[in-house]
Design an enzyme around this catalytic site. Structure first.
Site, PDB file in Angstrom:
ATOM      1  N   HIS A 158      -8.774 137.628  17.431  1.00 14.16           N
ATOM      2  CA  HIS A 158      -9.914 137.873  18.495  1.00 14.16           C
ATOM      3  C   HIS A 158     -11.094 136.697  18.395  1.00 14.16           C
ATOM      4  CE1 HIS A 158      -8.253 141.968  18.988  1.00 14.16           C
ATOM      5  NE2 HIS A 158      -8.085 141.757  17.430  1.00 14.16           N
ATOM      6  N   SER A 279     -21.228 110.324  27.193  1.00 17.37           N
ATOM      7  CA  SER A 279     -22.211 110.929  28.459  1.00 17.37           C
ATOM      8  C   SER A 279     -22.788 109.627  29.004  1.00 17.37           C
ATOM      9  CB  SER A 279     -23.035 112.070  28.070  1.00 17.37           C
ATOM     10  OG  SER A 279     -23.904 112.163  29.120  1.00 17.37           O
ATOM     11  N   LYS A 285     -23.667 112.298  22.929  1.00 16.59           N
ATOM     12  CA  LYS A 285     -22.479 113.033  23.259  1.00 16.59           C
ATOM     13  C   LYS A 285     -21.112 112.276  22.828  1.00 16.59           C
ATOM     14  CE  LYS A 285     -22.348 116.309  25.892  1.00 16.59           C
ATOM     15  NZ  LYS A 285     -22.012 117.462  26.199  1.00 16.59           N
ATOM     16  N   GLU A 292      -9.563 118.148  27.040  1.00 18.49           N
ATOM     17  CA  GLU A 292      -9.885 118.989  28.377  1.00 18.49           C
ATOM     18  C   GLU A 292      -8.930 118.808  29.432  1.00 18.49           C
ATOM     19  OE1 GLU A 292     -14.336 118.702  29.119  1.00 18.49           O
ATOM     20  OE2 GLU A 292     -14.466 118.027  26.857  1.00 18.49           O
TER      21      GLU A 292
END
Ligand code: ARG
Length: 461
Positions: A158, A279, A285, A292
Protein backbone atom coordinates in the site's frame (compact mmCIF):
# COMPACT_ATOMS: atom_id res chain seq x y z
CA UNK A 1 -11.59 -1.52 -70.80
CA UNK A 2 -10.17 -3.25 -67.73
CA UNK A 3 -8.60 -0.81 -65.27
CA UNK A 4 -4.84 -0.63 -64.76
CA UNK A 5 -4.88 -2.41 -61.39
CA UNK A 6 -3.23 -5.81 -61.07
CA UNK A 7 -6.70 -7.08 -60.21
CA UNK A 8 -8.39 -4.80 -62.77
CA UNK A 9 -9.73 -7.39 -65.28
CA UNK A 10 -13.33 -7.44 -64.10
CA UNK A 11 -13.54 -3.70 -63.46
CA UNK A 12 -14.86 -1.05 -65.82
CA UNK A 13 -14.50 1.99 -63.64
CA UNK A 14 -11.51 3.13 -61.61
CA UNK A 15 -11.85 4.12 -57.97
CA UNK A 16 -11.30 7.73 -57.03
CA UNK A 17 -7.96 8.93 -55.74
CA UNK A 18 -9.56 9.08 -52.30
CA UNK A 19 -10.55 5.40 -52.51
CA UNK A 20 -7.07 4.44 -53.66
CA UNK A 21 -5.47 6.39 -50.85
CA UNK A 22 -7.83 4.99 -48.23
CA UNK A 23 -7.35 1.41 -49.37
CA UNK A 24 -3.59 1.55 -49.77
CA UNK A 25 -1.24 0.10 -47.21
CA UNK A 26 2.05 0.84 -48.98
CA UNK A 27 2.81 3.71 -46.64
CA UNK A 28 3.41 1.21 -43.82
CA UNK A 29 3.66 -2.30 -45.30
CA UNK A 30 6.80 -1.31 -47.21
CA UNK A 31 8.46 -2.21 -43.92
CA UNK A 32 7.94 -5.82 -45.04
CA UNK A 33 9.65 -5.40 -48.44
CA UNK A 34 12.54 -7.65 -47.44
CA UNK A 35 10.15 -10.36 -46.27
CA UNK A 36 8.00 -10.05 -49.38
CA UNK A 37 10.99 -10.59 -51.66
CA UNK A 38 12.10 -13.60 -49.62
CA UNK A 39 8.61 -15.08 -49.80
CA UNK A 40 8.50 -14.59 -53.57
CA UNK A 41 11.92 -16.18 -54.02
CA UNK A 42 10.90 -19.27 -52.07
CA UNK A 43 7.66 -19.46 -54.03
CA UNK A 44 9.23 -19.17 -57.47
CA UNK A 45 11.92 -21.74 -56.63
CA UNK A 46 9.14 -24.11 -55.68
CA UNK A 47 7.22 -23.37 -58.91
CA UNK A 48 10.36 -24.28 -60.84
CA UNK A 49 11.10 -27.45 -58.86
CA UNK A 50 7.52 -28.65 -59.26
CA UNK A 51 7.60 -27.75 -62.94
CA UNK A 52 4.58 -25.53 -62.53
CA UNK A 53 6.27 -22.83 -64.61
CA UNK A 54 9.15 -23.35 -67.08
CA UNK A 55 12.62 -23.34 -65.53
CA UNK A 56 13.77 -20.56 -67.79
CA UNK A 57 10.92 -18.26 -66.71
CA UNK A 58 11.57 -19.08 -63.08
CA UNK A 59 15.24 -18.23 -63.50
CA UNK A 60 14.38 -14.84 -64.95
CA UNK A 61 12.04 -14.16 -62.06
CA UNK A 62 14.70 -15.19 -59.53
CA UNK A 63 17.22 -12.87 -61.19
CA UNK A 64 14.68 -10.03 -61.18
CA UNK A 65 13.89 -10.57 -57.50
CA UNK A 66 17.60 -10.56 -56.66
CA UNK A 67 17.97 -7.29 -58.53
CA UNK A 68 15.08 -5.89 -56.50
CA UNK A 69 16.77 -7.04 -53.30
CA UNK A 70 19.86 -5.09 -54.35
CA UNK A 71 17.82 -2.02 -55.22
CA UNK A 72 16.06 -2.22 -51.87
CA UNK A 73 19.35 -2.44 -50.00
CA UNK A 74 20.62 0.55 -51.97
CA UNK A 75 17.47 2.52 -51.15
CA UNK A 76 16.59 2.72 -54.82
CA UNK A 77 13.03 1.39 -54.81
CA UNK A 78 10.15 3.82 -55.04
CA UNK A 79 6.64 2.75 -54.22
CA UNK A 80 3.33 4.27 -55.29
CA UNK A 81 -0.11 4.45 -53.72
CA UNK A 82 -1.53 3.52 -57.12
CA UNK A 83 -0.04 0.06 -56.60
CA UNK A 84 -1.80 -0.17 -53.23
CA UNK A 85 0.45 -2.40 -51.16
CA UNK A 86 3.95 -3.83 -50.96
CA UNK A 87 2.96 -7.01 -52.79
CA UNK A 88 1.60 -5.27 -55.87
CA UNK A 89 4.30 -2.59 -55.81
CA UNK A 90 7.03 -5.19 -55.91
CA UNK A 91 5.26 -7.15 -58.62
CA UNK A 92 4.95 -3.98 -60.70
CA UNK A 93 8.63 -3.22 -60.16
CA UNK A 94 9.51 -6.79 -61.14
CA UNK A 95 7.50 -6.38 -64.33
CA UNK A 96 9.41 -3.18 -65.10
CA UNK A 97 12.64 -5.14 -64.72
CA UNK A 98 11.89 -8.41 -66.55
CA UNK A 99 8.71 -7.82 -68.52
CA UNK A 100 5.48 -9.85 -68.64
CA UNK A 101 7.13 -13.08 -67.47
CA UNK A 102 6.90 -11.50 -64.00
CA UNK A 103 3.21 -12.31 -64.18
CA UNK A 104 4.00 -16.01 -63.69
CA UNK A 105 5.22 -15.41 -60.14
CA UNK A 106 1.70 -15.18 -58.79
CA UNK A 107 0.76 -18.68 -60.03
CA UNK A 108 -0.68 -20.78 -57.18
CA UNK A 109 -0.44 -17.86 -54.77
CA UNK A 110 -2.73 -15.15 -53.46
CA UNK A 111 -1.99 -11.90 -51.67
CA UNK A 112 -3.74 -13.52 -48.72
CA UNK A 113 -1.10 -16.19 -48.13
CA UNK A 114 1.54 -13.74 -49.32
CA UNK A 115 0.75 -11.07 -46.72
CA UNK A 116 0.38 -13.66 -43.98
CA UNK A 117 3.78 -15.11 -44.92
CA UNK A 118 5.43 -11.69 -44.92
CA UNK A 119 3.92 -10.82 -41.56
CA UNK A 120 4.98 -14.13 -40.00
CA UNK A 121 8.51 -13.62 -41.32
CA UNK A 122 8.57 -10.06 -39.99
CA UNK A 123 7.54 -11.07 -36.45
CA UNK A 124 9.72 -14.19 -36.50
CA UNK A 125 12.77 -12.09 -37.32
CA UNK A 126 12.07 -9.56 -34.54
CA UNK A 127 11.25 -11.97 -31.72
CA UNK A 128 14.89 -12.96 -31.01
CA UNK A 129 15.82 -9.27 -30.90
CA UNK A 130 13.13 -8.58 -28.31
CA UNK A 131 14.22 -11.59 -26.26
CA UNK A 132 17.87 -10.51 -26.41
CA UNK A 133 16.96 -6.99 -25.26
CA UNK A 134 15.01 -8.41 -22.29
CA UNK A 135 17.98 -10.59 -21.35
CA UNK A 136 20.29 -7.57 -21.43
CA UNK A 137 18.02 -5.85 -18.95
CA UNK A 138 17.95 -8.99 -16.81
CA UNK A 139 21.76 -9.03 -16.85
CA UNK A 140 21.84 -5.42 -15.66
CA UNK A 141 19.39 -6.24 -12.85
CA UNK A 142 21.42 -9.25 -11.69
CA UNK A 143 24.57 -7.17 -11.64
CA UNK A 144 22.93 -4.50 -9.50
CA UNK A 145 21.37 -7.15 -7.30
CA UNK A 146 24.76 -8.73 -6.71
CA UNK A 147 26.16 -5.40 -5.58
CA UNK A 148 23.19 -4.85 -3.28
CA UNK A 149 22.43 -8.14 -1.55
CA UNK A 150 22.92 -6.54 1.85
CA UNK A 151 21.50 -3.16 0.97
CA UNK A 152 18.50 -2.84 3.26
CA UNK A 153 15.50 -0.77 2.30
CA UNK A 154 11.86 -0.51 3.32
CA UNK A 155 9.61 -3.02 1.64
CA UNK A 156 6.17 -1.59 0.93
CA UNK A 157 2.59 -2.67 0.75
CA UNK A 158 0.00 0.00 0.00
CA UNK A 159 3.09 2.22 -0.41
CA UNK A 160 3.37 2.14 3.39
CA UNK A 161 6.45 0.74 5.11
CA UNK A 162 5.78 -2.95 5.57
CA UNK A 163 8.94 -4.91 6.35
CA UNK A 164 12.56 -4.23 5.56
CA UNK A 165 13.92 -6.06 2.51
CA UNK A 166 17.13 -6.43 0.56
CA UNK A 167 17.38 -4.12 -2.44
CA UNK A 168 18.91 -7.08 -4.28
CA UNK A 169 15.76 -9.05 -3.53
CA UNK A 170 13.65 -6.24 -4.93
CA UNK A 171 15.70 -6.17 -8.15
CA UNK A 172 15.46 -9.93 -8.52
CA UNK A 173 11.67 -9.68 -8.38
CA UNK A 174 11.83 -7.74 -11.67
CA UNK A 175 14.32 -10.26 -13.00
CA UNK A 176 11.73 -13.00 -12.39
CA UNK A 177 8.95 -11.05 -14.11
CA UNK A 178 11.20 -10.47 -17.10
CA UNK A 179 12.07 -14.17 -17.18
CA UNK A 180 8.39 -14.94 -17.68
CA UNK A 181 8.33 -12.30 -20.42
CA UNK A 182 11.19 -14.12 -22.13
CA UNK A 183 9.30 -17.40 -21.84
CA UNK A 184 6.13 -15.84 -23.24
CA UNK A 185 8.00 -14.50 -26.26
CA UNK A 186 9.68 -17.88 -26.71
CA UNK A 187 6.27 -19.56 -26.77
CA UNK A 188 5.19 -16.90 -29.24
CA UNK A 189 8.06 -18.04 -31.46
CA UNK A 190 6.48 -21.47 -31.81
CA UNK A 191 3.23 -19.98 -33.09
CA UNK A 192 5.03 -17.66 -35.46
CA UNK A 193 7.15 -20.43 -36.88
CA UNK A 194 4.45 -21.70 -39.28
CA UNK A 195 4.32 -21.04 -43.00
CA UNK A 196 1.03 -19.83 -44.48
CA UNK A 197 2.51 -19.91 -48.00
CA UNK A 198 0.57 -22.18 -50.33
CA UNK A 199 -2.75 -21.70 -48.57
CA UNK A 200 -3.44 -19.45 -51.59
CA UNK A 201 -6.57 -17.32 -51.29
CA UNK A 202 -8.21 -19.58 -48.69
CA UNK A 203 -8.75 -23.07 -50.07
CA UNK A 204 -5.37 -24.26 -51.31
CA UNK A 205 -4.71 -24.68 -55.03
CA UNK A 206 -5.07 -27.16 -57.86
CA UNK A 207 -1.38 -26.75 -58.75
CA UNK A 208 0.98 -29.46 -57.45
CA UNK A 209 2.76 -27.13 -55.00
CA UNK A 210 5.21 -28.23 -52.31
CA UNK A 211 4.46 -26.39 -49.09
CA UNK A 212 7.09 -28.26 -47.07
CA UNK A 213 9.69 -26.96 -49.51
CA UNK A 214 8.68 -23.30 -49.24
CA UNK A 215 8.34 -23.57 -45.47
CA UNK A 216 11.86 -24.96 -45.25
CA UNK A 217 13.24 -22.45 -47.71
CA UNK A 218 11.90 -19.62 -45.53
CA UNK A 219 13.18 -21.18 -42.31
CA UNK A 220 9.74 -22.03 -40.89
CA UNK A 221 9.36 -25.17 -38.77
CA UNK A 222 6.45 -26.38 -40.90
CA UNK A 223 3.46 -25.22 -42.96
CA UNK A 224 0.06 -24.46 -41.38
CA UNK A 225 -2.11 -27.58 -41.46
CA UNK A 226 -5.33 -25.84 -42.56
CA UNK A 227 -5.42 -23.34 -45.41
CA UNK A 228 -8.35 -21.35 -43.97
CA UNK A 229 -6.55 -21.03 -40.64
CA UNK A 230 -3.31 -20.11 -42.40
CA UNK A 231 -4.73 -16.99 -44.06
CA UNK A 232 -7.08 -16.01 -41.22
CA UNK A 233 -4.84 -16.46 -38.22
CA UNK A 234 -3.39 -13.42 -36.53
CA UNK A 235 -2.96 -15.11 -33.14
CA UNK A 236 0.81 -14.84 -33.44
CA UNK A 237 0.46 -11.06 -33.74
CA UNK A 238 -2.08 -10.86 -30.91
CA UNK A 239 0.22 -12.94 -28.77
CA UNK A 240 3.12 -10.67 -29.62
CA UNK A 241 1.14 -7.59 -28.64
CA UNK A 242 -0.19 -9.21 -25.52
CA UNK A 243 3.33 -10.23 -24.48
CA UNK A 244 4.53 -6.73 -25.29
CA UNK A 245 1.72 -5.26 -23.17
CA UNK A 246 2.63 -7.43 -20.17
CA UNK A 247 6.29 -6.56 -20.64
CA UNK A 248 5.38 -2.87 -20.63
CA UNK A 249 3.42 -3.34 -17.41
CA UNK A 250 6.62 -4.60 -15.83
CA UNK A 251 8.77 -1.81 -17.24
CA UNK A 252 6.18 0.76 -16.27
CA UNK A 253 6.04 -0.42 -12.66
CA UNK A 254 9.81 -0.34 -12.41
CA UNK A 255 9.79 3.15 -13.93
CA UNK A 256 7.17 4.32 -11.47
CA UNK A 257 9.45 3.26 -8.61
CA UNK A 258 12.50 4.83 -10.22
CA UNK A 259 10.54 8.08 -10.50
CA UNK A 260 9.33 7.94 -6.90
CA UNK A 261 12.70 6.94 -5.54
CA UNK A 262 14.57 9.70 -7.29
CA UNK A 263 12.29 12.26 -5.67
CA UNK A 264 13.47 14.54 -2.86
CA UNK A 265 11.12 12.77 -0.45
CA UNK A 266 12.43 9.24 -1.06
CA UNK A 267 15.98 9.97 -2.24
CA UNK A 268 16.89 6.28 -2.58
CA UNK A 269 18.24 6.57 -6.12
CA UNK A 270 19.92 9.09 -8.32
CA UNK A 271 19.68 8.61 -12.06
CA UNK A 272 22.79 9.35 -14.06
CA UNK A 273 22.80 12.62 -15.98
CA UNK A 274 22.73 10.58 -19.20
CA UNK A 275 19.18 9.44 -18.50
CA UNK A 276 17.85 12.67 -17.05
CA UNK A 277 16.82 16.03 -18.40
CA UNK A 278 16.69 19.54 -17.04
CA UNK A 279 14.03 22.20 -16.97
CA UNK A 280 14.02 25.27 -19.20
CA UNK A 281 12.93 27.46 -16.30
CA UNK A 282 13.95 25.79 -13.03
CA UNK A 283 17.74 25.48 -12.90
CA UNK A 284 17.78 22.94 -10.07
CA UNK A 285 15.67 20.31 -11.86
CA UNK A 286 16.80 16.86 -12.84
CA UNK A 287 13.87 15.04 -14.31
CA UNK A 288 13.53 11.29 -14.83
CA UNK A 289 12.12 11.79 -18.35
CA UNK A 290 13.19 8.44 -19.73
CA UNK A 291 11.45 6.53 -16.96
CA UNK A 292 8.34 8.66 -17.42
CA UNK A 293 8.36 8.09 -21.15
CA UNK A 294 8.64 4.32 -20.85
CA UNK A 295 5.77 4.43 -18.36
CA UNK A 296 3.86 6.59 -20.84
CA UNK A 297 4.59 4.43 -23.85
CA UNK A 298 2.92 1.48 -22.17
CA UNK A 299 -0.30 3.24 -23.20
CA UNK A 300 0.30 2.89 -26.91
CA UNK A 301 1.23 -0.77 -26.55
CA UNK A 302 -1.99 -1.53 -24.67
CA UNK A 303 -3.78 0.43 -27.40
CA UNK A 304 -2.15 -1.64 -30.13
CA UNK A 305 -3.27 -4.84 -28.43
CA UNK A 306 -6.81 -3.58 -27.91
CA UNK A 307 -6.89 -2.35 -31.49
CA UNK A 308 -6.00 -5.69 -33.03
CA UNK A 309 -8.26 -7.68 -30.69
CA UNK A 310 -11.11 -5.46 -31.81
CA UNK A 311 -10.22 -5.75 -35.50
CA UNK A 312 -10.17 -9.53 -35.34
CA UNK A 313 -13.04 -10.36 -33.05
CA UNK A 314 -15.96 -10.28 -35.48
CA UNK A 315 -14.30 -11.37 -38.70
CA UNK A 316 -15.77 -14.25 -40.64
CA UNK A 317 -13.18 -16.60 -42.15
CA UNK A 318 -11.07 -16.15 -44.18
CA UNK A 319 -9.36 -12.88 -45.27
CA UNK A 320 -11.13 -9.56 -44.85
CA UNK A 321 -9.69 -6.17 -45.70
CA UNK A 322 -10.05 -5.24 -42.03
CA UNK A 323 -6.96 -7.37 -41.52
CA UNK A 324 -4.83 -4.79 -43.27
CA UNK A 325 -5.12 -3.00 -39.92
CA UNK A 326 -3.10 -5.77 -38.25
CA UNK A 327 0.34 -4.45 -39.06
CA UNK A 328 0.88 -0.90 -37.83
CA UNK A 329 0.32 -1.75 -34.17
CA UNK A 330 2.82 -4.57 -34.34
CA UNK A 331 5.37 -2.42 -36.17
CA UNK A 332 4.85 0.28 -33.59
CA UNK A 333 5.26 -2.20 -30.74
CA UNK A 334 8.57 -3.44 -32.16
CA UNK A 335 9.71 0.14 -32.62
CA UNK A 336 8.75 0.93 -29.03
CA UNK A 337 9.70 -2.02 -26.87
CA UNK A 338 13.23 -2.64 -28.11
CA UNK A 339 14.41 0.94 -27.49
CA UNK A 340 12.45 1.03 -24.21
CA UNK A 341 14.33 -2.07 -23.04
CA UNK A 342 17.66 -0.59 -24.08
CA UNK A 343 17.01 2.70 -22.27
CA UNK A 344 15.81 0.82 -19.21
CA UNK A 345 19.00 -1.27 -19.21
CA UNK A 346 21.20 1.81 -19.35
CA UNK A 347 19.16 3.50 -16.64
CA UNK A 348 19.49 0.51 -14.29
CA UNK A 349 23.22 0.15 -15.01
CA UNK A 350 24.05 3.78 -14.30
CA UNK A 351 21.75 4.74 -11.42
CA UNK A 352 23.41 5.49 -8.09
CA UNK A 353 21.96 3.54 -5.19
CA UNK A 354 21.85 5.60 -2.02
CA UNK A 355 22.39 2.79 0.42
CA UNK A 356 22.51 4.99 3.52
CA UNK A 357 19.26 6.72 2.68
CA UNK A 358 17.57 3.41 2.08
CA UNK A 359 18.84 2.01 5.37
CA UNK A 360 17.94 5.20 7.25
CA UNK A 361 14.38 4.88 6.02
CA UNK A 362 14.09 1.59 7.92
CA UNK A 363 15.34 3.06 11.20
CA UNK A 364 12.54 4.80 13.08
CA UNK A 365 9.63 3.44 11.11
CA UNK A 366 8.12 0.49 13.05
CA UNK A 367 8.69 -1.78 10.04
CA UNK A 368 10.21 -4.19 12.59
CA UNK A 369 6.83 -4.65 14.31
CA UNK A 370 6.39 -8.10 12.75
CA UNK A 371 9.79 -9.02 14.23
CA UNK A 372 8.53 -8.30 17.72
CA UNK A 373 5.27 -10.17 17.14
CA UNK A 374 7.23 -13.17 15.81
CA UNK A 375 9.57 -12.94 18.82
CA UNK A 376 6.59 -13.19 21.17
CA UNK A 377 4.98 -15.97 19.14
CA UNK A 378 8.18 -18.05 19.31
CA UNK A 379 7.96 -17.68 23.10
CA UNK A 380 4.47 -19.14 23.21
CA UNK A 381 2.21 -16.09 22.83
CA UNK A 382 -0.50 -16.93 20.25
CA UNK A 383 0.30 -14.84 17.15
CA UNK A 384 -3.05 -13.01 17.16
CA UNK A 385 -2.43 -11.88 20.73
CA UNK A 386 1.19 -10.97 19.96
CA UNK A 387 -0.08 -8.87 17.04
CA UNK A 388 -2.41 -7.01 19.36
CA UNK A 389 0.25 -6.39 22.01
CA UNK A 390 2.70 -5.04 19.44
CA UNK A 391 -0.01 -2.94 17.82
CA UNK A 392 -0.58 -1.21 21.14
CA UNK A 393 3.14 -0.63 21.58
CA UNK A 394 3.31 0.91 18.12
CA UNK A 395 0.38 3.20 18.88
CA UNK A 396 2.00 4.33 22.10
CA UNK A 397 5.37 4.70 20.36
CA UNK A 398 3.84 6.87 17.67
CA UNK A 399 2.32 9.11 20.32
CA UNK A 400 5.47 9.37 22.43
CA UNK A 401 8.14 9.18 19.71
CA UNK A 402 9.65 6.00 21.18
CA UNK A 403 10.65 3.27 18.72
CA UNK A 404 10.48 -0.45 19.50
CA UNK A 405 14.26 -0.55 19.98
CA UNK A 406 13.99 2.21 22.59
CA UNK A 407 11.49 0.51 24.88
CA UNK A 408 13.37 -0.51 28.05
CA UNK A 409 13.78 -4.21 28.81
CA UNK A 410 11.80 -3.96 32.08
CA UNK A 411 8.84 -2.71 30.13
CA UNK A 412 9.12 -5.62 27.71
CA UNK A 413 9.43 -8.05 30.61
CA UNK A 414 6.24 -6.69 32.08
CA UNK A 415 4.55 -7.95 28.92
CA UNK A 416 6.36 -11.30 28.93
CA UNK A 417 9.01 -12.19 31.51
CA UNK A 418 10.91 -14.42 29.06
CA UNK A 419 11.78 -11.49 26.78
CA UNK A 420 15.57 -11.07 26.87
CA UNK A 421 18.24 -8.65 25.63
CA UNK A 422 18.27 -10.49 22.32
CA UNK A 423 15.02 -8.78 21.39
CA UNK A 424 17.03 -5.66 20.45
CA UNK A 425 19.15 -7.75 18.13
CA UNK A 426 16.11 -9.15 16.36
CA UNK A 427 14.60 -5.69 16.00
CA UNK A 428 17.44 -4.40 13.82
CA UNK A 429 16.35 -3.98 10.21
CA UNK A 430 19.37 -5.78 8.80
CA UNK A 431 18.85 -8.72 11.14
CA UNK A 432 15.17 -8.79 10.26
CA UNK A 433 16.10 -9.10 6.60
CA UNK A 434 18.87 -11.65 7.12
CA UNK A 435 16.58 -13.89 9.17
CA UNK A 436 13.89 -14.13 6.48
CA UNK A 437 15.52 -17.18 5.00
CA UNK A 438 12.37 -19.05 4.07
CA UNK A 439 12.67 -20.23 0.48
CA UNK A 440 12.40 -17.26 -1.90
CA UNK A 441 12.45 -14.83 1.02
CA UNK A 442 14.50 -11.67 1.35
CA UNK A 443 17.18 -13.25 3.60
CA UNK A 444 20.63 -12.53 2.18
CA UNK A 445 21.42 -16.18 1.58
CA UNK A 446 18.16 -16.68 -0.28
CA UNK A 447 18.83 -13.60 -2.42
CA UNK A 448 22.26 -14.99 -3.29
CA UNK A 449 20.59 -18.22 -4.40
CA UNK A 450 18.22 -16.28 -6.65
CA UNK A 451 21.14 -14.40 -8.14
CA UNK A 452 23.01 -17.63 -8.79
CA UNK A 453 19.98 -19.19 -10.46
CA UNK A 454 19.42 -16.00 -12.46
CA UNK A 455 22.97 -15.96 -13.73
CA UNK A 456 22.66 -19.57 -14.71
CA UNK A 457 19.54 -18.73 -16.73
CA UNK A 458 21.44 -15.99 -18.50
CA UNK A 459 24.52 -18.17 -18.81
CA UNK A 460 26.81 -15.47 -17.45
CA UNK A 461 29.40 -15.97 -14.78
N1 ARG B 1 -2.57 -5.10 -48.30
C1 ARG B 1 -3.31 -6.25 -47.92
C2 ARG B 1 -3.21 -6.43 -46.40
O1 ARG B 1 -2.34 -5.88 -45.85
C3 ARG B 1 -2.79 -7.47 -48.60
C4 ARG B 1 -3.80 -8.57 -48.74
C5 ARG B 1 -4.85 -8.19 -49.70
N2 ARG B 1 -5.75 -9.27 -49.99
C6 ARG B 1 -6.95 -9.08 -50.51
N3 ARG B 1 -7.69 -10.12 -50.71
N4 ARG B 1 -7.40 -7.86 -50.76
O2 ARG B 1 -3.98 -7.11 -45.79
Amino acid sequence: MPTSKLWGGRFQESGSAAVDAFGASIEFDQLMATEDLLGSLAHVKMLKKQEIIPANDADQIVAGLHALQDDLAAGKLTFTVANEDIHMNLEALLTEKIGPVAGKLHTARSRNDQVATDFHLYVKERLPKVIAAIKDLQAALVKQAEANVETVMPGYTHLQHAQPISYGHYLMAYFAMLQRDVERFEFNQQHTDLSPLGAAALAGTTFPIDREFTAKELGFAKPYGNSLDAVSDRDFALEFLSNAAILMVHLSRLCEEIILWSSFEFNYLELSDQYSTGSSIMPQKKNPDMAELIRGKSGRIFGNLMGLLTVMKGLPLAYNKDMQEDKEGVFDAVKTIIPALKIMTGMVETATVKKEQMAAATERDFSNATELADYLAVRGVPFRQAHEIVGELVLKGLQTGVTLQEIPLEEYQRILPTIGEDVYHDLQAKVAVARRHSQGGTGFEEVKKQIKAGKKLLEVE
